[in-house]
Design an enzyme around this catalytic site. Structure first.
Site, PDB file in Angstrom:
ATOM      1  N   GLY A   1       0.801  -1.214   0.000  1.00  0.00           N
ATOM      2  CA  GLY A   1       0.000   0.000   0.000  1.00  0.00           C
ATOM      3  C   GLY A   1       0.834   1.265   0.000  1.00  0.00           C
TER       4      GLY A   1
ATOM      5  NE  ARG B   1       8.351   7.085  -0.549  1.00  0.00           N
ATOM      6  CZ  ARG B   1       9.476   7.541  -1.056  1.00  0.00           C
ATOM      7  NH1 ARG B   1      10.097   8.541  -0.472  1.00  0.00           N
ATOM      8  NH2 ARG B   1       9.978   7.017  -2.142  1.00  0.00           N
TER       9      ARG B   1
ATOM     10  CE  LYS C   1       7.423   7.805  -5.338  1.00  0.00           C
ATOM     11  NZ  LYS C   1       8.221   7.153  -6.388  1.00  0.00           N
TER      12      LYS C   1
ATOM     13  CG  ASP D   1      10.797   9.208   7.016  1.00  0.00           C
ATOM     14  OD1 ASP D   1      10.271   8.978   5.908  1.00  0.00           O
ATOM     15  OD2 ASP D   1      11.933   9.692   7.135  1.00  0.00           O
ATOM     16  N   GLY D   2       7.444   8.163   5.981  1.00  0.00           N
ATOM     17  CA  GLY D   2       6.432   8.785   5.132  1.00  0.00           C
ATOM     18  C   GLY D   2       6.917   9.981   4.332  1.00  0.00           C
TER      19      GLY D   2
ATOM     20  NE  ARG E   1       3.299   8.057  -9.278  1.00  0.00           N
ATOM     21  CZ  ARG E   1       3.885   7.073  -8.592  1.00  0.00           C
ATOM     22  NH1 ARG E   1       5.182   6.847  -8.724  1.00  0.00           N
ATOM     23  NH2 ARG E   1       3.206   6.327  -7.748  1.00  0.00           N
TER      24      ARG E   1
ATOM     25  CG  ASP F   1       4.984  -3.245  -5.289  1.00  0.00           C
ATOM     26  OD1 ASP F   1       5.617  -4.312  -5.338  1.00  0.00           O
ATOM     27  OD2 ASP F   1       5.487  -2.172  -4.906  1.00  0.00           O
ATOM     28  CG  ASN F   2       7.199  -0.717  -8.357  1.00  0.00           C
ATOM     29  OD1 ASN F   2       6.372   0.008  -7.823  1.00  0.00           O
ATOM     30  ND2 ASN F   2       8.391  -0.935  -7.842  1.00  0.00           N
TER      31      ASN F   2
END
Length: 487
Positions: free
Chosen positions: A92, A95, A115, A127-128, A178, A254-255
């Site tokens: 998921g 960040r 992002k 840390d996001g 993005r 996931d990419n």
């Protein structure tokens, strides 16, 4: 003015509304001192944004999710993924946030996504945050890929947050805005399948068909049609990468997008010297995602997609597997055709040339280029000069001159089209040493090298005076190149 501009912006919430099982409502962290570093004005206009507004303080806050229209429903998206072959059931957006969808000037929906916008419930130990360097890398490389006519997510803006972020040292924080046809990935389907909620899986597949593969809706088996559609776009995409010497570096499931767009420019790079074993990612210790392995990995990822869809394709498991395998068998054929046609274009070979003539020309040349570790981009560009009679530029990059001269004779006998070659062989790519130079300068607050590099790579096929530094490979002193994912 800004209120009027703001009120006309509408983020649709299709994914947030239709897939609550895969979307956690969330807000971007407030940035203490947001400053716009780079804005893609052409893309802004394409999306119906006013670039003047986006440059205003309120517009900059919109770009990082700190000032959204009242009805916007930003969410962190859920997905699974095989990372370096190992399955993670719950990845998921750790960040990242989907702000929503925008209908562009062409009427097509596009996702607007952030992002580096802060921790979400998917963040695990992260840390996001994101920092200036990796966000600008994605901006530079994705816009270069778009200019190379390779399907890709786009970059609308990079905004510095004014918040220092702890990596090996303290670095300036940033958020990337993005844009994508969507953020549906193979991992999205893996997640839906793992829930055993067949209604969710079916809804997700129908959404993907409607948004990306509408022709599948007319097929007898629409879900098999979806699988075939994704196989087709990915076969073409990976062929495109191979033809320009691009190494993605992190081809996890996931990419891999369902749309066939390149996504996630983390440890990516363009090859300098031609090396099929090229690996640039610091964490790819086994070379799983090396340049030459990309078609094989794509096929493997697509097999995971087929597994996720199998129960929709056919209730009977054996029949579902047989249909999926048959579809997957088409990948190699489609990839090979796209790659071979692309190589013929790079060599300026005439339409309708016999494969028995073209194939040895391609294979023999690549052998010479590999043996010489010739610079992939500048070598193919210089072949256009050879087609016009100026053979020394490519000749100077090859070790076995006798073999190359013999090849040149065979190649020139078929009258290659130099102008056609110049339309597909770029002069300028985001050279690794130049990207690093630009990112280092930007981290110190100097955006000029980034602006100069963008000017070169966003018009890659037209050679211009004054841009000589953007043409050649890295100097010896640059050493072996390693990239990092930036988290």
């Amino acid at each position: 003015m800004s209120e009027i501009a703001h009120s006309t912006i509408a983020f649709e919430g299709h994914f947030a509304r239709d897939f609550p099982e895969m979307a956690i409502p969330w807000r971007a962290e407030e940035a203490p001192d947001p400053q716009l570093l780079v804005l893609n004005e052409a893309l802004a206009v394409e999306l119906g944004f006013d670039p003047g507004f986006l440059r205003s303080p309120e517009g900059v806050r919109l770009l990082i999710g700190n000032s959204l229209p009242e009805d916007a429903t930003p969410v962190a998206m859920a997905y699974s993924g095989h990372q370096f072959g190992w399955y993670s059931p719950r990845l998921g957006d750790g960040r990242a946030l989907l702000l929503g969808e925008i209908a562009g000037a062409d009427g097509k929906l596009r996702d607007v996504h952030l992002k580096g916008s802060g921790r979400t419930p998917f963040a695990r130990n992260g840390d996001g945050q994101a920092v200036v360097g990796p966000m600008l890398r994605e901006y530079i490389v994705s816009e270069a890929m778009h200019a190379l006519n390779i399907p890709t997510t786009r970059s609308l803006a990079v905004v510095a947050t004014g918040r220092p972020v702890q990596r090996e040292t303290l670095l300036p924080g940033a958020v990337l805005t993005r844009v994508a046809s969507s953020h549906l990935r193979v991992g999205s389907f893996q997640y839906a399948r793992a829930t055993n909620d067949m209604d969710l899986l079916r809804r997700l597949a129908d959404h993907a068909i409607e948004r990306h593969h509408p022709s599948a809706a007319g097929e007898v088996n629409r879900y098999l049609g979806l699988l075939k559609g994704v196989i087709a776009v990915q076969a073409k995409l990976v062929a495109h990468w191979m033809l320009v010497g691009f190494v993605h570096g992190v081809m996890n499931t996931d990419n891999m997008t369902v749309s066939g767009e390149t996504i996630d420019y983390g440890p990516c790079a363009f090859m300098d010297g031609f090396d099929p074993g090229a690996v640039y990612s610091s964490i790819d210790e086994t070379g799983r995602y090396a340049y030459r392995n990309q078609p094989l990995v794509a096929e493997w990822d697509l097999a995971r997609f087929a597994e996720s869809l199998a129960s929709l394709i056919q209730e009977d498991e054996e029949q579902a597997v047989a249909l999926a395998v048959e579809a997957l068998n088409g990948f190699r054929q489609q990839y090979s055709a796209a790659w071979f046609n692309g190589m013929k274009a790079k060599l300026g070979l005439p339409e309708g040339i016999d494969d028995g003539v073209a194939s040895p020309l391609v294979d023999d040349l690549l052998e010479l280029v590999q043996e010489s570790r010739a610079d992939y981009t500048s070598f193919f560009r210089s072949l256009g000069k050879a087609a016009r009679g100026e053979v020394e530029p490519p000749r100077g990059q090859i070790l076995d001159l006798a073999a190359f001269d013999a090849w040149l004779e065979r190649w020139r006998a078929v009258t290659p089209d130099a102008d056609a070659m110049d339309r597909v062989n770029p002069v300028y790519i985001p050279r690794n040493h130049l990207v690093e130079e630009a990112l280092s300068a930007a981290t110190e607050g100097n955006m000029v090298p980034t602006e100069q590099l963008l000017a070169a790579v966003t018009s890659p096929f037209s050679e211009r005076s004054g841009l000589e530094k953007f043409v050649g490979p890295a100097p010896e002193s640059f050493g072996p190149y390693r990239t990092f994912c930036g988290t």
